[in-house]
Design a protein around this motif. Sequence first.
Motif, short mmCIF file in Angstrom:
data_model
loop_
_atom_site.label_atom_id
_atom_site.label_comp_id
_atom_site.label_asym_id
_atom_site.label_seq_id
_atom_site.Cartn_x
_atom_site.Cartn_y
_atom_site.Cartn_z
N GLN A 169 0.82 -1.20 0.00
CA GLN A 169 0.00 0.00 0.00
C GLN A 169 0.86 1.26 0.00
O GLN A 169 0.57 2.23 -0.71
N CYS A 196 1.22 4.19 -2.85
CA CYS A 196 1.05 5.59 -2.47
C CYS A 196 2.26 6.42 -2.90
O CYS A 196 2.11 7.54 -3.38
N HIS A 227 1.91 7.25 -6.35
CA HIS A 227 0.90 8.31 -6.49
C HIS A 227 1.54 9.68 -6.33
O HIS A 227 1.16 10.63 -7.01
N TYR A 228 2.52 9.78 -5.44
CA TYR A 228 3.23 11.04 -5.21
C TYR A 228 4.39 11.24 -6.19
O TYR A 228 5.16 12.18 -6.05
N TYR A 263 -6.52 3.37 4.13
CA TYR A 263 -5.91 4.02 2.96
C TYR A 263 -5.57 5.47 3.25
O TYR A 263 -4.54 5.97 2.80
N HIS A 312 -1.77 7.11 3.26
CA HIS A 312 -1.42 8.35 2.56
C HIS A 312 -0.84 9.38 3.51
O HIS A 312 0.16 10.04 3.17
#
Length: 65
Positions: free
Chosen positions: A9, A13, A16-17, A51, A55
Motif C-alpha cells: 500500500q 502511495c 501516487h506522489y 488508505y 497516505h
Amino acid sequence: MNERWLQKQARNCLRHYGCDDDMMPLDEDDWRELCARIAAAKERQPNADIYELVHDAVYRFIAGS
C-alpha cells in the motif's frame, strides 16, 4: 497488521506522489519505520480508513516530519 500488505500500500502511495523505487529507494529500516507509523496511527484511530492513514504516513515520511 500484515507488514507486507502495508509495504504494498505504501509503495502504491509513493507512486501516487511521483516516487518510484529508483527515485526513492527505501532500505529495510525505512520500510519498518513507515509500516510502524501506519500501524501506530491505526491503533490510535481504529475507525479511520487505512488508505487515508497510509497516505498520511507516506506524505509525512516524504516531507520528513
